[in-house]
Design a protein around this motif. Structure first.
Motif: not given
Length: 255
Positions: A103-110, A203-209, A217-225
């Motif tokens: 999930r970390e890898g694929i969601e980071a790309q998403a 953080a994920i939302y803010d990065g996309v917006m 991507e960094a926000a997703v990776r931090a979240h999944m970790k």
């Protein structure tokens, strides 16, 4: 949602439109199609022609008709993983760690693609989900927060506008909702867990917006970790509780 079709290969064009809406995640499993009269009007075709197209989609397993109850998008979300392998996922601890890594890898790309490709409509959807998540947090409703957790991740993957990614992620989110890998509700029960998860999703939302791929991507990776660490701690805590209870039972026996 639908638009009129040309006069040649009319039923094939209807099939193509509905298939594309399913692939893109606009139509989801369980969604009910408009009434036959209304749907024929949207496509600009006769009802017999519409029935022919819907029959083809039903035969292919994409639609299901309920007697007197309309036509629905079929539940096709388990098609990526067969039932035997799903059963194995739930029995072996390594599968959960691998699931989180995947999930970390694929969601980071998403998230990267969402930051680059999201439309104004995607932004509206993301904002709606984020606003509801914050409201649920204020109400201290962890169940609703857990549901909106999945909704936000789905909205990000939808905004990637990659249909293979959209369908792949929907399939694994479906497994998560059914507790195949771990009980996500436990994450919201940990001390400070709800606040941390809200901050991570924001953080994920803010990065996309902000249309910032690196930030998203960094926000997703931090979240999944963080999710992985919480899962490991929860698992370790369960083992400690079980061990302590066994000691207590032995102590009571020896009294």
């Amino acid at each position: 949602m639908f638009h009129p079709v040309g006069q040649e290969r009319v039923s094939a064009e209807i099939v193509h439109q509905i298939e594309r809406l399913i692939l893109e995640g606009v139509l989801r499993p369980g969604d009910k199609l408009p009434a036959e009269r209304d749907l024929a009007g949207e496509f600009g075709v006769s009802r017999p022609t519409l029935r022919e197209a819907l029959g083809q989609l039903e035969a292919s397993g994409l639609l299901t008709a309920r007697q007197g109850g309309g036509t629905y998008i079929a539940n096709v979300m388990h098609s990526i993983f067969g039932e035997p392998i799903i059963g194995l996922f739930g029995k072996h601890e390594k599968a959960t760690g691998d699931y989180l890594e995947f999930r970390e890898g694929i969601e980071a790309q998403a998230a990267r693609w969402a930051a680059q490709r999201a439309t104004s409509a995607d932004h509206e959807i993301l904002t709606s989900v984020m606003t509801r998540m914050e409201a649920a947090h204020e109400k201290e409703d962890p169940d609703e927060e857990a549901q909106l957790d999945v909704e936000l991740h789905i909205a990000v993957s939808d905004a990637s506008h990659n249909i293979v990614m959209i369908q792949s992620l929907r399939s694994i989110y479906n497994l998560l909702e059914h507790g195949v890998f771990y009980n996500r509700y436990l994450l919201y029960g940990h001390k400070g867990g709800r606040d941390a998860l809200l901050e991570q999703h924001r953080a994920i939302y803010d990065g996309v917006m902000a249309r910032d791929p690196d930030r998203a991507e960094a926000a997703v990776r931090a979240h999944m970790k963080s999710v992985g660490a919480a899962w490991r701690e929860s698992d370790a805590e369960a083992i400690r509780i079980q061990t302590a209870e066994r000691r207590l039972n032995r102590h009571n026996i020896q009294k």
